[in-house]
Design a protein around this motif. Structure first.
Motif, PDB file in Angstrom:
ATOM      1  N   ASP A 145     -17.639  16.186  86.702  1.00  0.00           N
ATOM      2  CA  ASP A 145     -19.062  16.534  88.214  1.00  0.00           C
ATOM      3  C   ASP A 145     -18.293  15.777  89.813  1.00  0.00           C
ATOM      4  N   HIS A 146     -17.158  14.944  89.982  1.00  0.00           N
ATOM      5  CA  HIS A 146     -16.758  14.181  90.461  1.00  0.00           C
ATOM      6  C   HIS A 146     -15.427  15.356  90.817  1.00  0.00           C
ATOM      7  N   ALA A 147     -14.899  15.334  90.151  1.00  0.00           N
ATOM      8  CA  ALA A 147     -13.812  16.342  90.498  1.00  0.00           C
ATOM      9  C   ALA A 147     -14.398  17.662  91.241  1.00  0.00           C
ATOM     10  N   LEU A 148     -14.958  18.776  90.574  1.00  0.00           N
ATOM     11  CA  LEU A 148     -15.508  19.677  90.724  1.00  0.00           C
ATOM     12  C   LEU A 148     -16.656  18.929  92.245  1.00  0.00           C
ATOM     13  N   ALA A 149     -17.254  18.008  92.879  1.00  0.00           N
ATOM     14  CA  ALA A 149     -17.846  17.312  94.404  1.00  0.00           C
ATOM     15  C   ALA A 149     -15.803  17.371  95.231  1.00  0.00           C
ATOM     16  N   GLU A 150     -15.324  16.421  94.761  1.00  0.00           N
ATOM     17  CA  GLU A 150     -13.690  16.311  95.854  1.00  0.00           C
ATOM     18  C   GLU A 150     -13.431  18.053  95.661  1.00  0.00           C
ATOM     19  N   MET A 151     -13.509  18.385  95.093  1.00  0.00           N
ATOM     20  CA  MET A 151     -12.586  20.772  95.284  1.00  0.00           C
ATOM     21  C   MET A 151     -13.378  20.782  95.914  1.00  0.00           C
ATOM     22  N   ARG A 152     -14.763  20.893  96.170  1.00  0.00           N
ATOM     23  CA  ARG A 152     -15.508  21.202  97.060  1.00  0.00           C
ATOM     24  C   ARG A 152     -15.037  20.656  98.254  1.00  0.00           C
ATOM     25  N   ARG A 153     -14.618  19.576  98.703  1.00  0.00           N
ATOM     26  CA  ARG A 153     -14.027  18.442  99.489  1.00  0.00           C
ATOM     27  C   ARG A 153     -13.695  19.072 100.634  1.00  0.00           C
ATOM     28  N   VAL A 154     -12.697  19.736  99.725  1.00  0.00           N
ATOM     29  CA  VAL A 154     -10.953  19.568 100.575  1.00  0.00           C
ATOM     30  C   VAL A 154     -11.186  21.268 100.459  1.00  0.00           C
ATOM     31  N   MET A 219     -21.095  23.978  88.658  1.00  0.00           N
ATOM     32  CA  MET A 219     -20.193  23.827  90.220  1.00  0.00           C
ATOM     33  C   MET A 219     -21.562  24.312  91.315  1.00  0.00           C
ATOM     34  N   ARG A 220     -22.871  24.249  90.909  1.00  0.00           N
ATOM     35  CA  ARG A 220     -23.583  24.688  91.922  1.00  0.00           C
ATOM     36  C   ARG A 220     -24.040  23.118  92.460  1.00  0.00           C
ATOM     37  N   ASN A 221     -24.148  22.560  91.273  1.00  0.00           N
ATOM     38  CA  ASN A 221     -24.981  21.410  91.467  1.00  0.00           C
ATOM     39  C   ASN A 221     -24.084  19.960  92.686  1.00  0.00           C
ATOM     40  N   ALA A 222     -22.718  20.568  92.619  1.00  0.00           N
ATOM     41  CA  ALA A 222     -21.477  20.089  93.188  1.00  0.00           C
ATOM     42  C   ALA A 222     -21.442  20.587  94.879  1.00  0.00           C
ATOM     43  N   GLY A 223     -22.340  21.888  95.051  1.00  0.00           N
ATOM     44  CA  GLY A 223     -22.587  22.400  96.189  1.00  0.00           C
ATOM     45  C   GLY A 223     -21.473  23.564  96.810  1.00  0.00           C
ATOM     46  N   LEU A 239     -13.313  32.596  83.757  1.00  0.00           N
ATOM     47  CA  LEU A 239     -13.219  32.554  85.119  1.00  0.00           C
ATOM     48  C   LEU A 239     -14.818  32.149  86.085  1.00  0.00           C
ATOM     49  N   HIS A 240     -14.097  30.968  86.282  1.00  0.00           N
ATOM     50  CA  HIS A 240     -15.533  30.745  87.487  1.00  0.00           C
ATOM     51  C   HIS A 240     -15.161  30.676  88.881  1.00  0.00           C
ATOM     52  N   ARG A 241     -16.797  31.018  89.745  1.00  0.00           N
ATOM     53  CA  ARG A 241     -15.905  31.167  91.562  1.00  0.00           C
ATOM     54  C   ARG A 241     -16.728  30.901  91.553  1.00  0.00           C
ATOM     55  N   GLY A 242     -16.403  30.078  92.963  1.00  0.00           N
ATOM     56  CA  GLY A 242     -17.549  29.777  93.862  1.00  0.00           C
ATOM     57  C   GLY A 242     -17.617  29.212  95.381  1.00  0.00           C
ATOM     58  N   TYR A 243     -18.180  29.339  96.131  1.00  0.00           N
ATOM     59  CA  TYR A 243     -17.237  29.201  97.959  1.00  0.00           C
ATOM     60  C   TYR A 243     -18.509  28.200  98.066  1.00  0.00           C
ATOM     61  N   LYS A 244     -18.016  27.358  99.519  1.00  0.00           N
ATOM     62  CA  LYS A 244     -18.229  26.553 100.092  1.00  0.00           C
ATOM     63  C   LYS A 244     -18.581  26.986 101.315  1.00  0.00           C
ATOM     64  N   LEU A 245     -20.239  27.287 101.011  1.00  0.00           N
ATOM     65  CA  LEU A 245     -21.076  27.783 102.210  1.00  0.00           C
ATOM     66  C   LEU A 245     -21.438  27.255 103.769  1.00  0.00           C
TER      67      LEU A 245
END
Length: 245
Positions: A145-154, A219-223, A239-245
């Motif tokens: 969860d921390h890693a996913l949040a970091e990837m979203r952050r950048v 991934m949704r919980n990571a934003g 393969l999962h894909r998500g966007y920073k909206l």
């Protein structure tokens, strides 16, 4: 004192111990990693990565971060697409894997920036990349969860995260997959890489990794938004894909 525990395959270990144990696995297998990937997947890992690159739809001039990039298969493909005005960073927490990946790139005449870093503490500013990818690395991270949040952050707003990882296979195939994973895979690891234990851990870590829908929810919980996934190889890989909206 931190007495929290996590899993290392089927074994329960202290959180502080897992990173060291995982490092030992990849220190051991780094030089034979590509050969074993071809053997284990019957070459299909190349198709999975090719599909990932197509879904990524990287455009010239974009900035890409390849997390846990290992032997740099994705980094090389992305570098060919971003062109001279773009940039691809190859990162991995493991020095042996990062060295193999960097050397492979240099052998192909590709010089990319590299960084040895922890995916849970990425050394990059907010909103730095158009695309972040992680292939077959998330399951080895202690705090996913921390890693996913970091990837979203950048990621920049509108940027996308791609996670290619082993997942839950179609139920009717599970018995045959278990036989392959727990009998044949360690045997191949011993014969080719002289390390059965690391490939036994690989099989166990796959079983402990979240299934497709659970990871999508993480991934949704990571934003991340607009999360979707593609099942490959009857669900053995996703393969999962998500966007920073």
């Amino acid at each position: 004192m931190n007495d929290k525990t996590t899993h290392f395959g089927y074994e329960t270990v202290a959180e502080s111990e897992k990173a060291q144990r995982v490092a030992g696995v990849f220190d051991s297998v780094a030089r034979k990693y590509d050969i074993m990937n071809d053997l284990m997947s019957f070459g299909m890992h190349r198709l999975w990565k090719k599909f990932t690159v197509e879904i990524a739809a990287v455009r010239p001039g974009e900035r890409v971060l390849d997390v846990a990039g290992g032997t740099a298969d994705l980094s090389r493909a992305f570098a060919q697409r971003v062109g001279p005005d773009g940039q691809v960073w190859l990162t991995d927490i493991n020095h042996a894997m990062l060295s193999v990946g960097r050397d492979r790139l240099l052998d192909k005449g590709i010089n990319l920036p590299t960084a040895q870093c922890d995916a849970e503490k990425l050394p990059f500013a907010d909103n730095s990349f158009d695309l972040v990818s992680v292939a077959f690395g998330l399951r080895n991270m202690t705090h996913k969860d921390h890693a996913l949040a970091e990837m979203r952050r950048v990621l920049r707003p509108g940027g996308r995260l791609l996670v290619l990882e082993f997942s839950k296979i179609w139920a009717p195939l599970a018995p045959a997959y278990d036989f392959y994973s727990f009998k044949l895979l360690p045997w191949m690891g011993q014969k080719v890489a002289h390390d059965a234990d690391s490939y036994r851990y690989l099989a166990e870590s796959i079983r402990m990794h979240p299934d497709q829908e659970t990871l999508a929810e993480m991934m949704r919980n990571a934003g991340l938004g607009r999360v979707q996934y593609f099942k490959l190889a009857a669900g053995a890989v996703a393969l999962h894909r998500g966007y920073k909206l």
